[in-house]
Design an enzyme around this catalytic site. Sequence first.
Site, PDB file in Angstrom:
ATOM      1  N   SER A 135      32.478  30.336  38.447  1.00 31.19           N
ATOM      2  CA  SER A 135      32.222  30.386  37.583  1.00 31.19           C
ATOM      3  C   SER A 135      32.217  28.496  37.290  1.00 31.19           C
ATOM      4  CB  SER A 135      33.873  30.225  36.669  1.00 31.19           C
ATOM      5  OG  SER A 135      34.227  29.378  35.657  1.00 31.19           O
ATOM      6  N   GLU A 137      33.872  26.836  35.490  1.00 25.37           N
ATOM      7  CA  GLU A 137      34.858  26.195  35.564  1.00 25.37           C
ATOM      8  C   GLU A 137      35.730  24.743  36.859  1.00 25.37           C
ATOM      9  OE1 GLU A 137      36.958  25.408  32.587  1.00 25.37           O
ATOM     10  OE2 GLU A 137      35.945  25.872  31.464  1.00 25.37           O
ATOM     11  N   TYR A 158      42.734  28.738  37.444  1.00 28.26           N
ATOM     12  CA  TYR A 158      41.773  29.418  37.263  1.00 28.26           C
ATOM     13  C   TYR A 158      40.936  29.253  37.819  1.00 28.26           C
ATOM     14  CZ  TYR A 158      36.945  31.825  35.514  1.00 28.26           C
ATOM     15  OH  TYR A 158      36.139  32.565  35.410  1.00 28.26           O
TER      16      TYR A 158
HETATM   17  P1  NAP Z   1      36.428  39.961  31.685  1.00 35.37           P
HETATM   18  O1  NAP Z   1      35.710  40.335  30.437  1.00 35.37           O
HETATM   19  O2  NAP Z   1      37.577  39.003  31.063  1.00 35.37           O
HETATM   20  O3  NAP Z   1      37.404  41.052  32.189  1.00 35.37           O
HETATM   21  C1  NAP Z   1      37.173  40.653  33.912  1.00 35.37           C
HETATM   22  C2  NAP Z   1      37.754  42.033  34.462  1.00 35.37           C
HETATM   23  O4  NAP Z   1      38.945  42.140  35.289  1.00 35.37           O
HETATM   24  C3  NAP Z   1      38.109  43.324  32.951  1.00 35.37           C
HETATM   25  O5  NAP Z   1      37.599  44.481  34.230  1.00 35.37           O
HETATM   26  C4  NAP Z   1      40.164  43.156  33.218  1.00 35.37           C
HETATM   27  O6  NAP Z   1      40.715  44.278  33.283  1.00 35.37           O
HETATM   28  C5  NAP Z   1      40.074  43.529  35.041  1.00 35.37           C
HETATM   29  N1  NAP Z   1      40.846  42.847  36.210  1.00 35.37           N
HETATM   30  C6  NAP Z   1      41.728  41.723  35.062  1.00 35.37           C
HETATM   31  N2  NAP Z   1      42.702  41.191  36.797  1.00 35.37           N
HETATM   32  C7  NAP Z   1      42.005  42.803  36.835  1.00 35.37           C
HETATM   33  C8  NAP Z   1      43.373  43.350  38.457  1.00 35.37           C
HETATM   34  N3  NAP Z   1      44.206  42.338  38.935  1.00 35.37           N
HETATM   35  N4  NAP Z   1      42.351  43.883  39.360  1.00 35.37           N
HETATM   36  C9  NAP Z   1      41.968  44.151  38.972  1.00 35.37           C
HETATM   37  N5  NAP Z   1      41.128  44.267  37.938  1.00 35.37           N
HETATM   38  C10 NAP Z   1      41.878  42.978  37.110  1.00 35.37           C
HETATM   39  O7  NAP Z   1      35.392  38.519  32.178  1.00 35.37           O
HETATM   40  P2  NAP Z   1      34.388  38.782  31.957  1.00 35.37           P
HETATM   41  O8  NAP Z   1      33.429  37.713  30.821  1.00 35.37           O
HETATM   42  O9  NAP Z   1      33.272  40.083  31.728  1.00 35.37           O
HETATM   43  O10 NAP Z   1      33.871  37.721  33.045  1.00 35.37           O
HETATM   44  C11 NAP Z   1      33.181  38.565  34.597  1.00 35.37           C
HETATM   45  C12 NAP Z   1      33.671  37.504  35.617  1.00 35.37           C
HETATM   46  O11 NAP Z   1      32.519  36.976  35.610  1.00 35.37           O
HETATM   47  C13 NAP Z   1      35.186  37.090  35.903  1.00 35.37           C
HETATM   48  O12 NAP Z   1      35.656  37.264  37.450  1.00 35.37           O
HETATM   49  C14 NAP Z   1      35.286  35.528  35.454  1.00 35.37           C
HETATM   50  O13 NAP Z   1      36.797  34.877  35.657  1.00 35.37           O
HETATM   51  C15 NAP Z   1      33.535  35.472  35.641  1.00 35.37           C
HETATM   52  N6  NAP Z   1      33.137  34.400  34.726  1.00 35.37           N
HETATM   53  C16 NAP Z   1      32.667  34.263  33.929  1.00 35.37           C
HETATM   54  C17 NAP Z   1      32.563  33.811  32.804  1.00 35.37           C
HETATM   55  C18 NAP Z   1      31.710  34.083  31.069  1.00 35.37           C
HETATM   56  O14 NAP Z   1      31.523  32.906  31.063  1.00 35.37           O
HETATM   57  N7  NAP Z   1      31.659  35.726  30.069  1.00 35.37           N
HETATM   58  C19 NAP Z   1      31.933  32.693  33.101  1.00 35.37           C
HETATM   59  C20 NAP Z   1      31.784  32.621  34.650  1.00 35.37           C
HETATM   60  C21 NAP Z   1      31.892  33.355  35.570  1.00 35.37           C
HETATM   61  P3  NAP Z   1      41.156  44.983  32.144  1.00 35.37           P
HETATM   62  O15 NAP Z   1      39.650  44.918  31.648  1.00 35.37           O
HETATM   63  O16 NAP Z   1      42.182  46.058  32.727  1.00 35.37           O
HETATM   64  O17 NAP Z   1      41.735  43.548  31.415  1.00 35.37           O
HETATM   65  P1  GDP Z   2      36.282  28.637  28.912  1.00 29.65           P
HETATM   66  O1  GDP Z   2      35.175  27.293  29.038  1.00 29.65           O
HETATM   67  O2  GDP Z   2      36.324  29.327  30.061  1.00 29.65           O
HETATM   68  O3  GDP Z   2      37.653  27.934  29.152  1.00 29.65           O
HETATM   69  O4  GDP Z   2      36.186  29.616  27.581  1.00 29.65           O
HETATM   70  P2  GDP Z   2      36.923  29.652  26.044  1.00 29.65           P
HETATM   71  O5  GDP Z   2      35.965  29.807  25.418  1.00 29.65           O
HETATM   72  O6  GDP Z   2      38.258  30.074  26.383  1.00 29.65           O
HETATM   73  O7  GDP Z   2      37.180  27.665  25.785  1.00 29.65           O
HETATM   74  C1  GDP Z   2      35.893  26.769  25.822  1.00 29.65           C
HETATM   75  C2  GDP Z   2      36.556  25.874  24.864  1.00 29.65           C
HETATM   76  O8  GDP Z   2      36.718  25.862  23.800  1.00 29.65           O
HETATM   77  C3  GDP Z   2      36.968  24.846  25.755  1.00 29.65           C
HETATM   78  O9  GDP Z   2      37.046  23.607  26.107  1.00 29.65           O
HETATM   79  C4  GDP Z   2      38.492  24.944  24.709  1.00 29.65           C
HETATM   80  O10 GDP Z   2      39.867  24.116  24.815  1.00 29.65           O
HETATM   81  C5  GDP Z   2      38.026  24.809  23.637  1.00 29.65           C
HETATM   82  N1  GDP Z   2      38.774  26.003  22.618  1.00 29.65           N
HETATM   83  C6  GDP Z   2      38.997  24.896  21.141  1.00 29.65           C
HETATM   84  N2  GDP Z   2      39.426  25.820  20.820  1.00 29.65           N
HETATM   85  C7  GDP Z   2      40.078  26.654  21.475  1.00 29.65           C
HETATM   86  C8  GDP Z   2      40.771  27.590  20.677  1.00 29.65           C
HETATM   87  O11 GDP Z   2      41.086  28.338  19.792  1.00 29.65           O
HETATM   88  N3  GDP Z   2      40.982  29.217  21.769  1.00 29.65           N
HETATM   89  C9  GDP Z   2      39.985  29.080  22.872  1.00 29.65           C
HETATM   90  N4  GDP Z   2      39.866  29.985  24.286  1.00 29.65           N
HETATM   91  N5  GDP Z   2      39.085  27.231  23.114  1.00 29.65           N
HETATM   92  C10 GDP Z   2      38.925  26.569  22.092  1.00 29.65           C
END
Ligand code: NAP
Ligand code: GDP
Length: 349
Positions: A135, A137, A158
Site C-alpha cells: 500500500s 500508506e 496498518y
Molecule cells: P477490503 O475491501 O477491505 O477487503 C479486505 C478483504 O480481506 C475482505 O475480503 C476481508 O474479508 C478479508 N479479511 C480481513 N481480515 C481477514 C482475516 N483475518 N482473514 C481472512 N480474510 C480477511 O480491501 P480492498 O480494498 O479490496 O484491498 C485489498 C488489499 O489491498 C488489502 O490488503 C488492502 O490493505 C490492500 N490495499 C488496498 C488499497 C485500496 O485503496 N483499496 C490500496 C493499497 C493496498 P471480509 O469481507 O469478511 O471482511
Molecule cells: P486511507 O488513505 O487508506 O486512509 O483511505 P481513506 O479513504 O480511509 O482516507 C483517505 C483520507 O481521507 C485520509 O487522509 C483521511 O484522514 C481522510 N478523511 C477525512 N474524513 C474522513 C472520513 O470521514 N472517513 C475516512 N475514512 N477518511 C476521511
Amino acid sequence: MRKVALITGITGQDGAYLTRLLLGKGYVVHGIIRRASTFNTERLDDIYRDPHEPEVRLFLHYGDMSDSTVLRRVLRLANPDEVYNLAAQSHVRVSFDQPEYTADTVALGTLRLLEAVREFQQEAGKRVKFYQAGSSEMFGASPPPQNERTPFYPRSPYAVSKVAAHWFAVNYREAYGMFICNGILFNHESPLRGETFVTRKVTRAVGRIVHGLQRKLYMGNLDARRDWGYAGDYVEAMWLMLQQDEPDDYVIATGESHSVRELLDVAFGYVGLDWRDYVEQDPRYFRPTEVDHLLGDATKARKKLGWEPKVRFRELIQMMVEHDLELAARERTLREAGHTVVLPGTATP
Ligand code: NAP
Ligand code: GDP
C-alpha cells in the site's frame, strides 16, 4: 490446462474485481472467505454459482489469515499456479483501535501464507507465483511524489504492518528464490469500495441526501491529498506483475492527487449541491498520525508492464455517485414500502 488462482480477501473490493478479471481470462479461481453471522459474499453473489453445477470455475473455502492450518489445507485443495494475498484489516483509522489484530492479519498473516506457499511448492514440486498487496500508506510521511525508491515512513499500525509484510515478501524472494511481487498500490476506489473509506462515504452520502434519507455528513481531515484510481484498472496491474519472467516490485498510481475537499466539490457538484451546506467535521474521524499527501509515480509499471490507468479522478467519482444515487433510490422505495433501511451509524469509523 486452465490456470488456477487462489485469492485471499476475495470478498473485498479488489477480490471482486480480480475474480471477474481472472474468470474472464479462463482461470479456475479459489477464494478464502471468513465465517460471519451474516452473509459477506455480496460482492461475489452475481458471479457465484452452485458448485454442483457443471463447468463451475469459482470455489470458496472458509479460512482466516490467523489460521495457518487452513491456509495449508486450502493450498493443497486448490493447487494454485498463482496466489494473490489481498486479505487485510485494511482500514487505517480502525488500525489505531485494533493495532494487534491488524498486525496479526496483515503482517503475520502474510508470513503464515508465505511459509505455507513455500512448503506447498516443495510438496507439489511446482513454482507458485505470489502477489502481495502492498500500500502507498507504507510511504506515509515521505514527501511526494513516491516511487519504488522512496523510503517507507509508515504512520499507522496498518501501514507498519504492510511494511512488515512487504519485507517478509522480499526476504522470501531472496532467501528461497520464490516468485513474489509486491504491488505498492495507491488508493483505488469503485462502486464496490467499503462504505467507511472516504470516497464511498461521500458518494453514499450524496445519494442519500438527494433522496432525502440523510441530512448531514460528518467527516475528518479535509486537507489530506490522495492519488485516487479505479480498482478495475489496478487489478489488471496485479495480474500483469505475475505474468512477467522475473518477480519485482511496482508502484501503481495515476500520478494525480486531489484533496478530500476537491473530492467533496466533485461529488456534491455532480448533483448541483454545495457540500458546505451538509458537511460537518467530527474529531472522531481524525487519525492520531495522518498521511498528508500521497502522489504516486508509476513510471516503472508503465515501462515494464505496459500498464496505465484508464479511469481518471472526475470520471471515477461520477461513476460512484451515479451508482450510489441508484442505490439510494432503491433504499427510498423500500422505506416507502415500510421496510427498515439501516443507514450507517455515527459509530462507524
Ligand atoms: P477490503 O475491501 O477491505 O477487503 C479486505 C478483504 O480481506 C475482505 O475480503 C476481508 O474479508 C478479508 N479479511 C480481513 N481480515 C481477514 C482475516 N483475518 N482473514 C481472512 N480474510 C480477511 O480491501 P480492498 O480494498 O479490496 O484491498 C485489498 C488489499 O489491498 C488489502 O490488503 C488492502 O490493505 C490492500 N490495499 C488496498 C488499497 C485500496 O485503496 N483499496 C490500496 C493499497 C493496498 P471480509 O469481507 O469478511 O471482511
Ligand atoms: P486511507 O488513505 O487508506 O486512509 O483511505 P481513506 O479513504 O480511509 O482516507 C483517505 C483520507 O481521507 C485520509 O487522509 C483521511 O484522514 C481522510 N478523511 C477525512 N474524513 C474522513 C472520513 O470521514 N472517513 C475516512 N475514512 N477518511 C476521511
